[in-house]
Design a protein around this motif. Structure first.
Motif, short mmCIF file in Angstrom:
data_model
loop_
_atom_site.label_atom_id
_atom_site.label_comp_id
_atom_site.label_asym_id
_atom_site.label_seq_id
_atom_site.Cartn_x
_atom_site.Cartn_y
_atom_site.Cartn_z
N ALA A 19 0.89 -1.14 -0.05
CA ALA A 19 0.17 -0.22 -0.11
C ALA A 19 0.87 1.13 0.00
CB ALA A 19 -0.90 -0.06 1.26
N LEU A 20 1.90 1.18 0.71
CA LEU A 20 3.01 2.34 0.71
C LEU A 20 3.81 2.32 -0.67
CD1 LEU A 20 4.57 2.18 4.21
CD2 LEU A 20 3.41 4.10 3.27
N GLY A 21 3.97 1.49 -1.44
CA GLY A 21 4.47 1.54 -2.63
C GLY A 21 6.01 1.37 -2.44
N VAL A 22 6.45 0.75 -1.32
CA VAL A 22 7.99 0.65 -1.18
C VAL A 22 8.61 -0.68 -1.78
CG1 VAL A 22 7.75 2.66 0.47
CG2 VAL A 22 7.64 -0.01 1.20
N LEU A 23 7.60 -1.58 -2.29
CA LEU A 23 8.30 -3.01 -2.68
C LEU A 23 8.98 -2.68 -3.91
CD1 LEU A 23 5.12 -5.15 -2.22
CD2 LEU A 23 7.17 -4.84 -0.65
N SER A 24 9.95 -3.52 -4.33
CA SER A 24 10.66 -3.87 -5.53
C SER A 24 9.85 -4.17 -6.46
CB SER A 24 11.92 -4.76 -5.29
OG SER A 24 11.45 -5.87 -4.95
N THR A 25 10.32 -4.04 -7.72
CA THR A 25 9.28 -4.48 -8.87
C THR A 25 9.09 -5.93 -8.73
OG1 THR A 25 10.48 -2.84 -10.36
CG2 THR A 25 9.26 -4.72 -11.28
N ARG A 26 9.74 -6.80 -8.45
CA ARG A 26 9.48 -8.29 -8.24
C ARG A 26 8.78 -8.49 -7.04
NH1 ARG A 26 11.52 -12.48 -5.16
NH2 ARG A 26 11.43 -14.51 -6.23
N GLU A 27 8.77 -7.81 -5.90
CA GLU A 27 8.26 -8.17 -4.82
C GLU A 27 6.65 -7.47 -5.13
OE1 GLU A 27 11.29 -7.45 -1.33
OE2 GLU A 27 10.47 -5.79 -2.08
N ARG A 28 6.41 -6.42 -5.88
CA ARG A 28 5.34 -5.97 -5.90
C ARG A 28 4.38 -6.84 -7.03
NH1 ARG A 28 6.78 -1.46 -7.65
NH2 ARG A 28 6.71 -1.80 -9.81
N ALA A 29 5.11 -7.55 -8.07
CA ALA A 29 4.51 -8.48 -8.87
C ALA A 29 3.93 -9.70 -8.12
CB ALA A 29 5.38 -8.80 -10.00
N LEU A 30 4.86 -10.21 -7.02
CA LEU A 30 4.29 -11.31 -6.23
C LEU A 30 3.33 -10.87 -5.54
CD1 LEU A 30 7.83 -12.79 -5.24
CD2 LEU A 30 6.31 -13.51 -7.01
N ALA A 31 3.18 -9.85 -4.90
CA ALA A 31 2.14 -9.13 -3.92
C ALA A 31 0.85 -8.97 -4.92
CB ALA A 31 2.51 -7.95 -3.31
N GLU A 32 0.92 -8.57 -6.18
CA GLU A 32 -0.33 -8.52 -6.89
C GLU A 32 -0.83 -9.84 -7.28
OE1 GLU A 32 0.92 -5.78 -9.83
OE2 GLU A 32 0.55 -4.05 -8.29
N ALA A 33 0.09 -10.66 -7.58
CA ALA A 33 -0.49 -12.35 -7.85
C ALA A 33 -1.01 -12.66 -6.77
CB ALA A 33 0.82 -12.93 -8.15
N ARG A 34 -0.55 -12.70 -5.79
CA ARG A 34 -1.26 -13.13 -4.25
C ARG A 34 -2.48 -12.58 -4.16
NH1 ARG A 34 0.99 -13.22 1.84
NH2 ARG A 34 -0.93 -14.11 2.69
N MET A 35 -2.64 -11.13 -4.33
CA MET A 35 -4.19 -10.39 -4.33
C MET A 35 -5.16 -11.16 -5.01
SD MET A 35 -2.76 -6.47 -4.03
CE MET A 35 -4.59 -5.97 -4.19
N ALA A 36 -4.53 -11.42 -6.36
CA ALA A 36 -5.47 -12.16 -7.37
C ALA A 36 -6.17 -13.37 -7.01
CB ALA A 36 -4.78 -12.26 -8.64
N ARG A 37 -5.26 -14.11 -6.07
CA ARG A 37 -5.89 -15.36 -5.72
C ARG A 37 -6.15 -15.61 -4.13
NH1 ARG A 37 -0.05 -15.96 -5.90
NH2 ARG A 37 1.00 -16.63 -3.90
N ASP A 38 -5.88 -14.61 -3.39
CA ASP A 38 -6.14 -14.40 -2.09
C ASP A 38 -6.93 -13.36 -1.45
OD1 ASP A 38 -6.19 -14.64 0.84
OD2 ASP A 38 -3.89 -15.01 1.07
N PRO A 39 -8.20 -13.41 -1.53
CA PRO A 39 -9.10 -12.34 -1.50
C PRO A 39 -8.91 -11.81 0.05
CG PRO A 39 -10.56 -14.03 -2.15
CD PRO A 39 -9.23 -14.75 -1.87
#
Length: 239
Positions: A19-39
């Motif tokens: 939410a703060l936007g401080v993740l790296s590009t790879r970490e952000r991609a992993l987090a967004e993938a988790r958001m898609a499968r984990d409500p």
């Protein structure tokens, strides 16, 4: 000094960092993938976005200019004593009697068959979230912080480039109304961190209290207060 208390759970800390936007590009991609499968995780991210949106809207990440920390050390004196100065209550009543007459027993059976009466009371008002933008003496934003009274935790993010100033530690201090700095822990450049507060310190986090970051020897200040120059400072205000 050392950090206070345990960190948030890994998934909640990750949600806050996303939410703060401080993740790296790879970490952000992993987090967004988790958001898609984990409500549930997606809901945590959205909750943190709602809390932090007012604070982050006015702050853009910046990269520290070359030599910034060296200039801070030259320009600012070592810090001394001159820094700026909410259970549910559960109530239960056990009632009993002995030697009841048959009529009393019948009445009790009748009452027991009735639906329970639920008494609802309004919850006490929650204290507001507070945020602070910590800037250098030149006005450059260097850190953002938010205090969540529900979790009694301070979330802080460094806006500096990862790896900046590798020879020093950056220590976050709370300066409440009494003017005495209390260490909240270390914050590495380019990272975010949740700092749970001890009950006695949580009561000091009020609107108008100051947060400051000092430049310290590796491992942090060895004294009761900052031993190095103050790199950034800001006051807590309602979000």
């Amino acid at each position: 000094m050392s950090d206070i208390g345990p960190e948030l759970r890994d998934d909640e800390a990750l949600a806050a960092e996303h939410a703060l936007g401080v993740l790296s590009t790879r970490e952000r991609a992993l987090a967004e993938a988790r958001m898609a499968r984990d409500p549930a995780f997606a809901a945590q991210v959205e909750a943190w976005r709602e809390r932090l949106a007012p604070m982050l809207a006015a702050v853009d990440p910046v990269e520290a200019p070359a030599g910034l920390w060296a200039r801070i050390e030259r320009a600012l004196p070592a810090n001394d004593n001159g820094l700026l100065k909410r259970m549910r209550l559960w109530r239960g009543t056990a009632m009993g009697s002995m030697g009841l007459a048959a009529a009393s027993i019948a009445a009790a059976v009748m009452l027991a068959s009735q639906p329970p009466v639920v008494i609802r009371t309004a919850p006490p008002p929650m204290a507001p979230m507070l945020d602070a933008r910590l800037a250098s003496t030149a006005g450059q934003p260097m850190f953002v912080a938010a205090y969540d009274p529900a979790r009694k935790a301070m979330l802080v993010a460094s806006l500096m480039a990862p790896g900046a100033d590798p020879n020093h530690s950056h220590e976050l201090w709370l300066i409440p109304a009494d003017g005495k700095p209390r260490s909240l822990g270390l914050v590495a450049p380019g990272t975010s961190k949740s700092m749970p507060m001890k009950p006695e310190m949580a009561g000091m986090v009020t609107e108008g209290a100051a947060l400051a970051v000092s430049v310290e020897p590796m491992g942090g200040s060895k004294s009761d207060g900052p031993s190095g120059p103050v790199a950034a400072i800001g006051k807590l205000a309602r979000i």
